[in-house]
Design an enzyme around this catalytic site. Structure first.
Site, mmCIF file in Angstrom:
data_model
loop_
_atom_site.group_PDB
_atom_site.id
_atom_site.type_symbol
_atom_site.label_atom_id
_atom_site.label_comp_id
_atom_site.label_asym_id
_atom_site.label_seq_id
_atom_site.Cartn_x
_atom_site.Cartn_y
_atom_site.Cartn_z
ATOM 1 N N LYS A 173 0.872 -1.186 0.000
ATOM 2 C CA LYS A 173 0.000 0.000 0.000
ATOM 3 C C LYS A 173 0.907 1.233 0.000
ATOM 4 O O LYS A 173 1.425 1.644 1.023
ATOM 5 C CB LYS A 173 -0.923 0.005 1.218
ATOM 6 C CG LYS A 173 -2.143 0.842 0.952
ATOM 7 C CD LYS A 173 -2.498 1.939 1.887
ATOM 8 C CE LYS A 173 -1.616 2.937 2.421
ATOM 9 N NZ LYS A 173 -1.508 4.197 1.653
ATOM 10 N N CYS A 281 14.136 10.979 5.942
ATOM 11 C CA CYS A 281 14.213 10.565 7.342
ATOM 12 C C CYS A 281 15.654 10.576 7.823
ATOM 13 O O CYS A 281 15.915 10.477 9.016
ATOM 14 C CB CYS A 281 13.609 9.185 7.515
ATOM 15 S SG CYS A 281 14.576 7.928 6.704
#
Ligand code: NAD
Length: 499
Positions: A173, A281
């Site tokens: 997803k 990140c």
């Protein structure tokens, strides 16, 4: 309006839920497509079909599976520019940066080409009289990957490659903000020989994610995204008895020691702080110079470099340094945080709030911003900004600087710039962060190591990619086998001599 659907059983299919999310072009601020959000029924069917496909894929011998990865790697290389363009169009990052996004994912595919070796078990001959002990790694079944917007190629490849290489089927997803790259990768995977149903790309929102977390068929969940969602997904997946590894947000510090090469440290901070508009990140968002003199020199070295940075759409040429942030909401949040920094007393050295680009007035741009004299109680220090904002926190000495990193709730990446090997060794040994750079600003390990943070940057066990991923996506079965002696004595296999 272009509609983006799902990739199910080897085909692009339209969504049937009637629910969609807008997909923006962050460079212009325009809606360029809408992506279908899967219903529970669509998700359940995709999982059921994946379960059937996995049985055959899991039983395919490892060398044949490896050949699919060899061809997949070749196809990704051949389509590098096209994939990078897809990334940039929905994410907004520059084309060279988008190629890096694809490249770092491709490197994980390359490791998977050696999957037979990575899946080998262990064997102890004669663990006891007539007893052999052996272990094997077996696929889990159907697993789920849930990925963020900021690396639309790399992170889906981090998730799908080891999982599928290990013999599982995956429901991926992707982020609803950047769905197209994962769909194109799925198409290339099929072209490389992946059987239909082994990779299902289901677009969706919380409904689809919760469906994955509650499905009895899904055996493991690999998530990458923000910390609150990582923690939520880890909790729900674990409660439902699944394996889960959920990687979250970050606040990465770079220490600059008085003996560091300030020019090199400043160059590193520009790339690590502002590259990809700070939407990494592993971005460095906090510079920690040790000593006032180091801090003054560092800020003086950063200033002219920041002034030279070119912000713009990815279409404006390869000399653009960074593009827009992902959404209007993200732009507003970042601007709000910059305002809070000013209100809370940080020194705004470079102000990126008023950046306007001619012809792209509605794009989601934020200019490079530099704060000095930031303290740990300020919101700009406490929150992951995920924008082109660098904060300088001045430290009196090395121990205070190290303690700052140790006390921070995140532990993804960190770096130190120094000329002293002893300091660097001490830092690497004592810091409680998963990935450490020594005179290296963004220490993302190569694909045959593993990637993972500590503290609130990761929940669950084992890291992503490399040997850990193969452990995460397989279950070990250990067999203790005893064969009684004597049968061979009873059989007469020799030519009998004539009496
Ligand atoms: P996000 O948490 O908003 O979304 C990540 C995924 O979770 C998406 O697929 C999204 O659809 C889904 N999601 C969002 N809200 C949800 C909810 N309430 N319930 C269930 N699912 C939900 O993250 P993002 O904004 O796409 O990505 C940026 C974040 O990801 C940053 O915090 C960044 O540091 C982090 N990140 C971490 C790593 C790492 O390896 N540690 C790598 C890249 C990005």
């Amino acid at each position: 309006m272009k509609e983006i659907g799902h990739w199910i059983n080897g085909k692009m299919v339209a969504g049937t839920s009637g629910k969609f999310a807008d997909v923006y072009n962050p460079a212009t601020g325009e809606i360029q497509a809408r992506v279908a959000l899967a219903s529970e029924a669509e998700l359940a069917q995709a999982i059921a079909d994946a379960e059937k496909a996995q049985l055959k894929w899991g039983a395919t011998n490892p060398q044949r599976r490896a050949r699919v990865f060899m061809e997949f790697g070749r196809l990704i290389n051949a389509h590098m520019d096209e994939l990078a363009e897809l990334v940039s169009r929905e994410h907004g990052k520059t084309l060279p940066d988008a190629r890096g996004d694809v490249q770092r994912g491709l490197e994980v595919v390359e490791v998977c080409m050696g999957l037979p070796n990575l899946l080998k078990g262990e064997f102890t001959d004669s663990a006891g009289p007539g007893i052999d002990l052996y272990s094997m790694r077996q696929a889990l079944g159907v697993v789920a990957g849930i990925t963020p917007f900021n690396f639309p190629a790399m992170i889906p490849l981090w998730k799908m490659s080891p999982a599928i290489a290990a013999g599982n089927a995956m429901i991926l997803k992707p982020s609803e903000r950047c769905p197209s790259t994962a769909l194109r990768l799925a198409e290339l995977f099929k072209e490389a020989g992946l059987p239909d149903g082994v990779l299902q790309v289901v677009n969706g929102d919380k409904l689809a994610v919760d469906g994955l977390l509650d499905s009895e068929t899904i055996q493991a969940v690999g998530f990458v995204g923000s910390t609150p969602i990582a923690q939520y997904i880890y909790g729900r997946a674990a409660t439902n008895g699944k394996r889960a590894q959920c990687f979250g947000g970050a606040k990465n510090h770079m220490l600059i020691m008085p003996d560091a090469d300030i020019e090199k440290a400043a160059d590193a901070l520009i790339g690590a702080g502002y590259g990809a508009a700070g939407e990494r990140c592993m971005a460095i968002s906090v510079a920690v110079p040790v000593g006032q003199e180091t801090a003054d020199k560092l800020v003086a070295a950063l200033l002219p470099r920041i002034e030279k940075l070119k912000v713009g759409p990815y279409t404006a040429g390869e000399d653009i340094d960074f593009g827009p942030v992902i959404t209007k909401a993200s732009q507003e949040r970042i601007l709000g945080l910059i305002n809070s920094g000013v209100d809370q007393g940080a020194k705004l050295v470079v102000d990126g709030r008023d950046l306007k680009l001619q012809g792209y007035e509605n794009g989601f741009y934020v200019g490079a911003t530099l704060f000095d004299d930031v303290t740990p109680d300020m919101e700009i220090y406490k929150q992951e900004i995920f924008g082109p904002v660098l904060s300088v926190v001045r430290a009196g000495n090395y121990e205070d600087a190290l303690q700052l990193v140790i006390d921070n709730e995140y532990g993804n990446g960190t770096a130190i710039y120094t000329a002293d090997g002893d300091t660097a060794r001490d830092f690497a040994s004592r810091v409680n962060v998963g990935m450490v750079g020594i005179n290296f600003p963004i220490p993302v390990p190569l694909s045959y190591y593993t990637f993972g943070g500590w503290k609130k940057s990761a929940f669950g066990d084992l890291n992503q990619y490399g040997p850990d991923a193969f452990r995460f996506y397989t279950k070990t079965k250990t067999v203790t086998a005893r064969w009684f002696s004597g049968i061979k004595d009873g059989a007469a296999l020799n030519f009998k001599a004539l009496d």
